[in-house]
Scaffold this motif. Structure first.
Motif, mmCIF file in Angstrom:
data_model
loop_
_atom_site.group_PDB
_atom_site.id
_atom_site.type_symbol
_atom_site.label_atom_id
_atom_site.label_comp_id
_atom_site.label_asym_id
_atom_site.label_seq_id
_atom_site.Cartn_x
_atom_site.Cartn_y
_atom_site.Cartn_z
ATOM 1 N N HIS A 155 29.988 11.366 18.528
ATOM 2 C CA HIS A 155 29.659 10.076 17.929
ATOM 3 C C HIS A 155 28.143 9.970 17.812
ATOM 4 C CE1 HIS A 155 33.710 8.381 18.127
ATOM 5 N NE2 HIS A 155 33.828 9.156 19.196
ATOM 6 N N TYR B 215 32.000 8.500 8.269
ATOM 7 C CA TYR B 215 31.626 7.153 8.679
ATOM 8 C C TYR B 215 32.715 6.635 9.608
ATOM 9 C CZ TYR B 215 30.055 2.306 8.258
ATOM 10 O OH TYR B 215 29.598 1.038 8.531
ATOM 11 N N ASN B 216 32.339 6.072 10.743
ATOM 12 C CA ASN B 216 33.330 5.750 11.775
ATOM 13 C C ASN B 216 34.264 4.594 11.429
ATOM 14 O OD1 ASN B 216 31.779 3.472 12.247
ATOM 15 N ND2 ASN B 216 31.195 4.048 14.314
ATOM 16 N N ARG B 217 34.030 3.886 10.355
ATOM 17 C CA ARG B 217 34.931 2.798 9.952
ATOM 18 C C ARG B 217 36.039 3.272 8.998
ATOM 19 N NH1 ARG B 217 33.558 -2.320 12.307
ATOM 20 N NH2 ARG B 217 31.410 -2.106 12.942
ATOM 21 N N ARG B 218 36.002 4.541 8.645
ATOM 22 C CA ARG B 218 37.037 5.095 7.768
ATOM 23 C C ARG B 218 38.310 5.323 8.574
ATOM 24 N NH1 ARG B 218 34.943 8.353 3.121
ATOM 25 N NH2 ARG B 218 37.095 8.140 2.525
ATOM 26 N N ASN B 219 39.414 5.462 7.893
ATOM 27 C CA ASN B 219 40.693 5.731 8.543
ATOM 28 C C ASN B 219 40.724 7.211 8.922
ATOM 29 O OD1 ASN B 219 43.312 6.076 9.318
ATOM 30 N ND2 ASN B 219 44.184 4.976 7.593
ATOM 31 N N GLN C 132 41.419 11.190 7.065
ATOM 32 C CA GLN C 132 40.234 11.974 6.749
ATOM 33 C C GLN C 132 40.183 13.332 7.446
ATOM 34 O OE1 GLN C 132 38.004 10.814 4.438
ATOM 35 N NE2 GLN C 132 39.501 9.209 4.212
ATOM 36 N N ASN D 203 26.657 5.427 13.396
ATOM 37 C CA ASN D 203 27.902 4.943 12.796
ATOM 38 C C ASN D 203 28.752 6.073 12.228
ATOM 39 O OD1 ASN D 203 27.307 2.257 13.330
ATOM 40 N ND2 ASN D 203 26.222 1.996 11.403
ATOM 41 N N TYR D 204 28.530 7.282 12.691
ATOM 42 C CA TYR D 204 29.224 8.443 12.147
ATOM 43 C C TYR D 204 29.869 9.255 13.261
ATOM 44 C CZ TYR D 204 27.007 7.381 7.759
ATOM 45 O OH TYR D 204 26.629 6.743 6.613
#
Length: 87
Positions: free
Chosen positions: A56, A78-82, A86, A59-60
């Motif tokens: 981590h 990007y850590n907000r992606r599902n 991915q 934000n990635y």
């Protein structure tokens, strides 16, 4: 990584943040090379020849595998992606 850096630098018009991300990712990778397999493997939905590990960074999430004595970076997400979609 190029896509993330370009997005931050060009689209968000923040080249300093883009450069800071590159520096942070490079530093995290350098630190992890000492004991790359000492961390929990990421449990992916796909069956893989080599397990994915993650770092981590801001934000990635950096995903990598270890092949013999080489740490190979596979993805920067990007850590907000599902994540299951991915990785």
């Amino acid at each position: 990584m190029n896509e993330a850096v370009d997005y931050i630098a060009l689209r968000l018009k923040n080249p300093v943040a883009a450069e800071n991300l590159v520096d942070a990712v490079q530093e995290a990778i350098r630190e992890r090379t000492i004991c790359a397999e000492a961390f929990e493997a990421y449990h992916s939905m796909q069956e893989r020849q080599y397990p994915y590990y993650r770092i981590h960074v801001k934000n990635y999430i950096v995903f990598y595998v270890v092949i013999d004595d080489v740490m190979e970076i596979r993805r920067l997400i990007y850590n907000r992606r599902n994540l299951p979609e991915q990785v």
